[in-house]
Design a protein around this motif. Structure first.
Motif, PDB file in Angstrom:
ATOM      1  N   LEU A  31      18.951  29.982  44.296  1.00 24.93           N
ATOM      2  CA  LEU A  31      18.902  29.575  45.702  1.00 24.93           C
ATOM      3  C   LEU A  31      17.518  29.105  46.123  1.00 24.93           C
ATOM      4  O   LEU A  31      17.266  28.893  47.303  1.00 24.93           O
ATOM      5  CB  LEU A  31      19.346  30.735  46.602  1.00 24.93           C
ATOM      6  N   ALA A  56      18.549  24.147  47.041  1.00 24.68           N
ATOM      7  CA  ALA A  56      19.989  23.905  46.970  1.00 24.68           C
ATOM      8  C   ALA A  56      20.279  22.424  47.138  1.00 24.68           C
ATOM      9  O   ALA A  56      19.842  21.806  48.107  1.00 24.68           O
ATOM     10  CB  ALA A  56      20.704  24.690  48.059  1.00 24.68           C
ATOM     11  N   GLN A 105      26.466  25.579  46.945  1.00 18.16           N
ATOM     12  CA  GLN A 105      25.558  26.488  46.232  1.00 18.16           C
ATOM     13  C   GLN A 105      25.068  27.636  47.104  1.00 18.16           C
ATOM     14  O   GLN A 105      24.554  28.628  46.583  1.00 18.16           O
ATOM     15  CB  GLN A 105      24.336  25.719  45.726  1.00 18.16           C
ATOM     16  N   LEU A 106      25.213  27.506  48.400  1.00 16.23           N
ATOM     17  CA  LEU A 106      24.584  28.459  49.315  1.00 16.23           C
ATOM     18  C   LEU A 106      25.415  29.703  49.564  1.00 16.23           C
ATOM     19  O   LEU A 106      24.977  30.618  50.262  1.00 16.23           O
ATOM     20  CB  LEU A 106      24.285  27.765  50.649  1.00 16.23           C
ATOM     21  N   LEU A 146      17.204  26.103  53.826  1.00 17.24           N
ATOM     22  CA  LEU A 146      18.411  26.948  53.831  1.00 17.24           C
ATOM     23  C   LEU A 146      18.322  28.110  52.836  1.00 17.24           C
ATOM     24  O   LEU A 146      18.651  29.242  53.194  1.00 17.24           O
ATOM     25  CB  LEU A 146      19.654  26.092  53.586  1.00 17.24           C
ATOM     26  N   PRO A 147      17.874  27.883  51.595  1.00 16.67           N
ATOM     27  CA  PRO A 147      17.721  29.041  50.704  1.00 16.67           C
ATOM     28  C   PRO A 147      16.738  30.074  51.246  1.00 16.67           C
ATOM     29  O   PRO A 147      16.960  31.277  51.117  1.00 16.67           O
ATOM     30  CB  PRO A 147      17.199  28.409  49.404  1.00 16.67           C
ATOM     31  N   LEU A 178      18.436  31.941  54.185  1.00 13.82           N
ATOM     32  CA  LEU A 178      19.576  32.775  53.807  1.00 13.82           C
ATOM     33  C   LEU A 178      19.197  33.921  52.864  1.00 13.82           C
ATOM     34  O   LEU A 178      20.072  34.679  52.440  1.00 13.82           O
ATOM     35  CB  LEU A 178      20.652  31.898  53.151  1.00 13.82           C
ATOM     36  N   ASN A 192      22.357  29.066  59.189  1.00 14.60           N
ATOM     37  CA  ASN A 192      21.854  30.416  58.949  1.00 14.60           C
ATOM     38  C   ASN A 192      22.458  31.412  59.930  1.00 14.60           C
ATOM     39  O   ASN A 192      22.868  32.518  59.564  1.00 14.60           O
ATOM     40  CB  ASN A 192      20.327  30.430  59.062  1.00 14.60           C
TER      41      ASN A 192
END
Length: 514
Positions: free
Chosen positions: A95, A98, A103-104, A130-131, A134, A158
């Motif tokens: 992660l 991404a 993938q998330l 985003l990675p 998250l 998120n």
């Protein structure tokens, strides 16, 4: 209620010292004396996506949702830089970056919302943020990101991923809070949350913005709340909003919020009314040096994301200025511009509410159709005016800086700086305000289109401020003479018409961003 109550003491004094996961992490700090917009990156090497004219490639709007005329994402070449507060973070983690939304680990309901907005893949900003957003346990994030690069979608995804909607009680309990500097931007973000979360069962989203008398005193029951700082503070104190279960706090246009004494104080007080272990996310296009320390204290131990982009401040925007002899000459030229301003739609930025009202009254009396929107209007009036402008029912909008931030209306092809943007620094002195200039002209030339930014100069002081802005962004603002009006009109018309023709081309080439 007012969004700027006074209180003694500086903003910095009322922000707690860093206590996050890594209080010793290097502070988020742009190079001294520059804005992030001055950081020029080498062009990326990847091949731009091909333009498709199939219906499947009709892309999502950016900022405002479809019914409200939002602009498309046009992702140019740029580099996204990330600094991790936790140096133990594993860059081999799947992660860490991404390249697809799948993938998330997002739920099917969230992915349905993503696909319904025609997101095909994450934007470059989303790939990196985003990675980080998250991660579990949650980490704070400070992000600099140009409008249109996907920041709204990033923090909304998120939020949706972290909600607990397992019971009716939790569905009505605020768990995520987004603060924005104006009711117009708050309403726009509410629209994004509702569209992106359309398939999420039990999601309730509400705006906490100044209400008319009939709506006051009503308890706010929603899992996601988007509001202005003063109203949110007021509702929590009056127990109209339960803040005990809030787990995410987002500040959109964070530099503006923290830099303004009133708004900044309110943001600090709101955060003090929330649980201590919340995830704090700050996003803005600009973070001036004087705001950076507040950002680091407000979101301690944060991961940091910066976006460096060639000619970020001016891409697609033709910047000109007109020399006017005096205030009357400024108004006379503005009236001449009316025909050009209605080719698409236009925003006229002025310094004060009084100027906005005076121009509206004079132009209306002369038969020109214009509307004004300032903080002086009641909430319901403001909603009607901005919605009419979004839908094209009003072509020319006169406003103060209340709309300089974040508002996305695709049809805007011209911005007029009737007054050169400046800021008060004490002892009767005003200086150039490059950040406000950037945000103002960013209402046009949206995401790869062409737009026109016209600034009126009527004094030596105006000219010096504009030259300071030109120097700050290392750009060129071209003087255009008003002696040959036919030539000026012809130049501006060509630029605006090319922007409208180019819109059809650009709309096929977007990826995933709001």
């Amino acid at each position: 209620m007012s969004e700027t109550p006074a209180e003694s003491g500086s903003l910095a004094d009322r922000i707690s010292k860093p206590t996050g996961p890594n209080p010793t992490a290097d502070a988020f700090q742009p190079k001294s004396g520059t804005s992030w917009a001055d950081e020029v990156a080498s062009p990326a090497t990847e091949t731009p996506p091909k333009v498709s004219e199939t219906s499947e490639d009709i892309p999502q709007v950016d900022g405002a949702t479809g019914p409200f005329g939002g602009s498309s994402l046009h992702e140019p070449d740029y580099q996204v830089e990330v600094k991790l507060a936790d140096m133990q973070a594993d860059p081999n983690n799947p992660l860490f970056s991404a390249t697809s939304f799948e993938q998330l680990g997002l739920s099917e309901d969230i992915l349905k919302g993503v696909m319904s907005m025609n997101f095909r893949k994450p934007s470059k900003v989303q790939e990196k943020t985003l990675p980080l957003l998250l991660l579990n346990p949650p980490h704070n994030l400070i992000g600099q990101s140009q409008s249109g690069t996907g920041k709204t979608a990033a923090f909304v995804l998120n939020i949706l991923a972290r909600l607990d909607l397992s019971s009716e009680q939790m569905q009505k309990t605020p768990q995520a809070l987004v603060l924005a500097p104006s009711r117009e931007l708050a309403r726009q973000i509410v629209g994004v949350v509702k569209v992106m979360g359309a398939f999420v069962q039990g999601l309730i989203t509400e705006a906490a913005i100044p209400q008319d008398a009939a709506s006051r005193g009503k308890k706010l029951e929603a899992s996601v709340v988007v509001g202005t700082p003063g109203t949110v503070q007021d509702m929590i104190k009056k127990r109209l909003m339960d803040s005990r279960s809030v787990r995410i706090l987002v500040l959109d246009e964070a530099d503006n919020m923290l830099d303004q004494q009133g708004l900044g104080d309110q943001c600090v007080r709101v955060k003090a009314l929330l649980p201590k272990n919340i995830q704090t996310v700050l996003f803005s296009a600009t973070f001036p040096d004087n705001v950076v320390k507040y950002a680091n204290q407000f979101a301690p131990g944060a991961n940091q994301m910066t976006l460096r982009h060639e000619d970020l401040t001016v891409e697609g925007i033709k910047q000109i200025y007109l020399d006017c002899d005096n205030d009357q000459a400024k108004y006379d030229i503005l009236v001449k511009f009316y025909g050009l301003m209605t080719i698409g739609s236009s925003i006229i930025f002025v310094k004060t509410r009084e100027t906005a009202l005076a121009i509206e009254q004079r132009m209306t009396a002369e038969g020109h159709k214009v509307v004004s929107l300032t903080g002086g209007y009641e909430g319901a009036q403001r909603d009607v005016i901005i919605d009419a402008f979004r839908m094209g029912q009003a072509k020319v909008l006169i406003t103060t800086n209340v709309l300089a931030r974040g508002i996305d209306v695709q049809s805007v092809s011209m911005v007029v700086n009737y007054d050169v943007p400046d800021k008060f620094v004490g002892k009767g002195k005003f200086v150039a305000d490059p950040q406000t200039y950037l945000h103002r002209i960013g209402r046009t030339g949206r995401f790869g289109r062409v737009g026109v930014a016209v600034t009126f100069v009527s004094s030596r002081g105006d000219w010096e401020k504009l030259m300071e802005i030109q120097k700050y962004f290392a750009t060129e603002i071209i003087q255009v003479t008003t002696d040959d009006w036919d030539e000026l009109e012809d130049q501006v018309t060509k630029i605006i018409k090319s922007s409208r023709a180019g819109a059809n081309f650009q709309d096929g080439a977007r990826m995933g961003g709001t």
